[in-house]
Motif scaffolding. Structure first.
Motif, mmCIF file in Angstrom:
data_model
loop_
_atom_site.group_PDB
_atom_site.id
_atom_site.type_symbol
_atom_site.label_atom_id
_atom_site.label_comp_id
_atom_site.label_asym_id
_atom_site.label_seq_id
_atom_site.Cartn_x
_atom_site.Cartn_y
_atom_site.Cartn_z
ATOM 1 N N UNK A 133 67.053 16.548 60.377
ATOM 2 C CA UNK A 133 65.925 16.551 61.331
ATOM 3 C C UNK A 133 64.838 15.572 60.913
ATOM 4 N N UNK A 134 64.661 15.347 59.597
ATOM 5 C CA UNK A 134 63.626 14.430 59.134
ATOM 6 C C UNK A 134 63.959 12.996 59.531
ATOM 7 N N UNK B 363 46.896 11.140 64.212
ATOM 8 C CA UNK B 363 47.173 10.644 62.849
ATOM 9 C C UNK B 363 46.880 11.739 61.828
ATOM 10 N N UNK B 364 45.763 12.431 62.026
ATOM 11 C CA UNK B 364 45.400 13.504 61.097
ATOM 12 C C UNK B 364 46.444 14.604 61.072
ATOM 13 N N UNK B 365 46.870 15.042 62.265
ATOM 14 C CA UNK B 365 47.832 16.154 62.353
ATOM 15 C C UNK B 365 49.191 15.720 61.804
ATOM 16 N N UNK B 366 49.697 14.570 62.290
ATOM 17 C CA UNK B 366 51.040 14.126 61.887
ATOM 18 C C UNK B 366 51.078 13.825 60.386
ATOM 19 N N UNK B 370 53.065 15.856 57.585
ATOM 20 C CA UNK B 370 54.094 15.173 56.794
ATOM 21 C C UNK B 370 53.810 15.321 55.295
ATOM 22 N N UNK B 371 52.540 15.184 54.963
ATOM 23 C CA UNK B 371 52.170 15.262 53.548
ATOM 24 C C UNK B 371 52.510 16.655 52.985
ATOM 25 N N UNK B 373 54.694 18.773 54.140
ATOM 26 C CA UNK B 373 56.158 18.899 54.103
ATOM 27 C C UNK B 373 56.728 18.246 52.851
ATOM 28 N N UNK B 374 56.252 17.024 52.561
ATOM 29 C CA UNK B 374 56.824 16.289 51.430
ATOM 30 C C UNK B 374 56.405 16.890 50.085
ATOM 31 N N UNK B 375 55.192 17.436 50.033
ATOM 32 C CA UNK B 375 54.774 18.102 48.788
ATOM 33 C C UNK B 375 55.665 19.321 48.556
ATOM 34 N N UNK B 376 55.922 20.094 49.616
ATOM 35 C CA UNK B 376 56.794 21.272 49.490
ATOM 36 C C UNK B 376 58.200 20.846 49.059
ATOM 37 N N UNK B 377 58.659 19.731 49.655
ATOM 38 C CA UNK B 377 60.004 19.254 49.310
ATOM 39 C C UNK B 377 60.057 18.830 47.848
ATOM 40 N N UNK B 378 58.982 18.170 47.409
ATOM 41 C CA UNK B 378 58.918 17.733 46.003
ATOM 42 C C UNK B 378 59.015 18.944 45.066
ATOM 43 N N UNK B 379 58.232 19.982 45.401
ATOM 44 C CA UNK B 379 58.234 21.188 44.554
ATOM 45 C C UNK B 379 59.628 21.820 44.574
ATOM 46 N N UNK B 380 60.226 21.902 45.769
ATOM 47 C CA UNK B 380 61.552 22.525 45.894
ATOM 48 C C UNK B 380 62.610 21.716 45.148
#
Lengths: 244, 390
Positions: A133-134, B363-366, B370-371, B373-380
């Motif tokens: 999805x990403x 821009x703020x919302x997207x 995204x930020x 999401x990616x921080x969570x992915x990094x931690x995971x």
């Protein structure tokens, strides 16, 4: 879907041809254009104090060169877009990639489950297909953004034929889309291919389009399983690298 | 880029050659003016750098120190002090009157041999918006001569191809080969080369004008919108980089078209018939100047350039003030047309602003999403690596 030959090649070589050579060329021309466009585009937005400090007496010449470079790479990016349109409509590989990149209902539970996994509420990541999805979001919004920024860019390029209102709207959209695109690439794409643990300094897929099978297994399990199952039929069960 | 600069250098060199050929004739006229600027001994006191006072009326600090070397190099370096400060007759003297730039300054104008004066310029300026449209009670709004002009030092040609050390002396040596009077020759050269380029950079011109025209309160007094939007435009980008064809305020408001009748001293409001931007035909000519947008169409030349989204309110305030004063300058119909046009422009301005706000939120919302999401992915992913999965 891969054909039998591709599955066999992947299993034997240990690499999955994730991007076809044509797609690799498209991506490389696009990212080089993008880098030049961002650099020369934001040069016009920096504060005047920086302009004087960085470019000194050469700023006049640099401004002229900046304009030519920006327009040239803008045209190249538009050209890549046309090339890509031809590719996804006129070639079998292109049509296949395009269909695989289109959103499907299963992307919603995939996204939900992946977020749950990242939050520690699921034990395993969902099994993703060729594009998750990403990547689909990045492709669809990237294509939309490229279309918008190309159209507004051409309005500004040929501004003599438009009225002030159209030029003003185009200027705002062009600038804001550029900010959105640059930030998206930095946060979304750069993380995925540069900064994600295991990827630093960069994923090599952009060079030859090939992805190692263990990487495929981590990120696109369904494709990995497809390859392995085909081999299973030929030479008995094949263990996943994770289990090994 | 290079060919254009080379062409300019060639043109400049050609002009210089023509000018030098006029030196013999002009020299005859100027010879009688070859007086030292300080023949009145003003430097007896004014050479001291601490000489100054504080104005009792408004507390302004006034410095009376004159650096003689710098003054001699300035555009007024050959004018005697008493030519402008003609009320000073003795030393020590009482506070001198303000200088009137329309005064005849006892220097011969070499092309006509007449006594030189800025009177012609002053007359044109008095008739311009900056000279006559000042509201009673706000005389300080009026820019006087020295607001823009500061007796600048002569400066050599500044250009990317000629900005190398020694070029000035090399040219002067050629001049001096024929012209015996070294002082006169140097001065003529400096005068000529000084006028061949802009004294102020494009950015300095814009900032000078903006020092008043960005003041919303001041502009409101003259039913004008502030020029805030300029710095969002592509024009400003060219100005920032001092592009050769960058448009500063003067480029459009006193354009070099129609025989050179528009000058910086004759600038008037756009609604004035003498403005170079009064009609759409004239605006098109201004936009389509060779260095600007030679392919400009009539469509391109339409629209309000310096919109700030407050014109309707300003016009209504002006109407109310005029009615109260009993001195309406426009009929009801004329004013209604003006307000209707302003409303149309204001609507466009609001749409552009809404698009900007929409994108800012987007821009703020997207990017925020995204930020996260990616921080969570990094931690995971780090967790997975600890578990030996990667």
């Amino acid at each position: 879907m891969m054909d039998e030959k591709e599955r066999k090649e992947a299993a034997e070589s240990g690499y999955y041809q994730r991007l076809k050579p044509n797609e690799v060329y498209q991506h490389n021309v696009m990212w080089v254009s993008f880098v030049f466009l961002v650099a020369t585009g934001f040069m016009s937005q920096i504060p005047h104090e920086w302009v004087e400090a960085w470019f000194g007496p050469y700023r006049n010449m640099i401004f002229t060169i900046r304009g030519y470079v920006h327009r040239t790479f803008g045209c190249i990016l538009a050209g890549v877009s046309v090339w890509h349109l031809w590719y996804v409509t006129m070639t079998k590989d292109g049509r296949g990639a395009f269909i695989a990149l289109m959103p499907k209902w299963r992307d919603l539970p995939d996204m939900k489950n992946n977020i749950r996994f990242m939050l520690g509420r699921e034990k395993h990541r969902p099994k993703f297909d060729r594009f998750d999805y990403r990547e689909k979001m990045e492709y669809i919004f990237g294509a939309l953004g490229t279309a918008i920024i190309t159209i507004t860019g051409f309005v500004l390029f040929f501004s003599e034929y438009f009225n002030k209102f159209v030029i003003d709207i185009s200027t705002v959209i062009h600038r804001m889309e550029a900010i959105l695109a640059t930030m998206s690439i930095c946060i979304w794409h750069f993380y995925a291919v540069h900064f994600k643990p295991g990827k630093f300094p960069f994923s090599t897929i952009f060079m030859d389009g090939k992805m190692e099978l263990h990487e495929l297994e981590e990120e696109h399990m369904l494709v990995y399983e497809e390859i392995m199952q085909s081999q299973e039929g030929e030479s008995g069960p094949v263990e996943s690298t994770e289990e090994r | 880029m290079v060919s254009r600069s080379l062409r300019k250098v060639l043109i400049r060199t050609g002009l210089l050659a023509v000018a030098i050929s006029l030196v013999v004739a002009a020299g005859m006229a100027l010879a009688s003016d070859a007086l030292a600027a300080d023949e009145e001994n003003c430097q007896v006191c004014h050479r001291y750098s601490g000489l100054g006072t504080i104005d009792k009326r408004d507390g302004t600090e006034r410095v009376f120190y004159v650096n003689e070397e710098l003054f001699k190099m300035s555009v007024h370096g050959k004018v005697r002090c008493g030519s402008c400060h003609f009320d000073v007759k003795e030393i020590p003297h009482r506070p001198a009157k303000k200088v009137d730039c329309a005064t005849k300054c006892h220097v011969k104008e070499p092309s006509t041999g007449k006594e030189f004066s800025h009177e012609v310029v002053v007359k044109a300026f008095v008739e311009s918006s900056h000279g006559k449209d000042i509201r009673p009670g706000f005389e300080k709004d009026k820019p006087n001569c020295v607001y823009c002009h500061q007796n600048p030092i002569y400066s050599p040609i500044r250009d990317i191809l000629t900005a190398k050390k020694g070029i000035e002396l090399a040219i002067l040596m050629r001049c001096r080969a024929c012209h015996e009077d070294k002082v006169w020759t140097d001065r003529f050269y400096r005068h000529f080369t000084h006028r061949m380029h802009l004294r102020l950079t494009h950015k300095e011109v814009v900032e000078l004008c903006a020092s008043c025209h960005e003041d919303a309160e001041k502009m409101r007094r003259y039913a004008l919108e502030p020029t805030w939007s300029l710095k969002d435009s592509f024009h400003w980008e060219a100005v920032k980089y001092e592009a050769a064809n960058a448009p500063n305020c003067v480029t459009c408001h006193a354009p070099p078209i129609e025989g050179g009748q528009y000058t910086v001293h004759t600038i008037t409001k756009l609604a004035t018939e003498t403005s170079p931007l009064f009609t759409e035909e004239r605006r098109l000519k201004v936009c389509a100047m060779p260095d600007c947008h030679p392919a400009a169409t009539a469509t391109f030349a339409k629209g309000k350039v310096h919109a700030a989204g407050i014109k309707v309110g300003i016009l209504r305030e002006q109407a109310e003030a005029e009615v109260l004063a009993g001195e309406p300058t426009l009929t009801e119909e004329e004013r209604a047309i003006l307000i209707e046009r302003a409303q149309a422009e204001q609507l466009k301005f609001k749409i552009v602003r809404l698009v900007k706000i929409f994108y800012t939120v987007l821009i703020g919302v997207i990017c925020g999403g995204m930020f996260i999401h990616q921080v969570l992915d990094f931690i995971a992913t780090m967790r997975e690596r600890r578990e030996g999965k990667h």
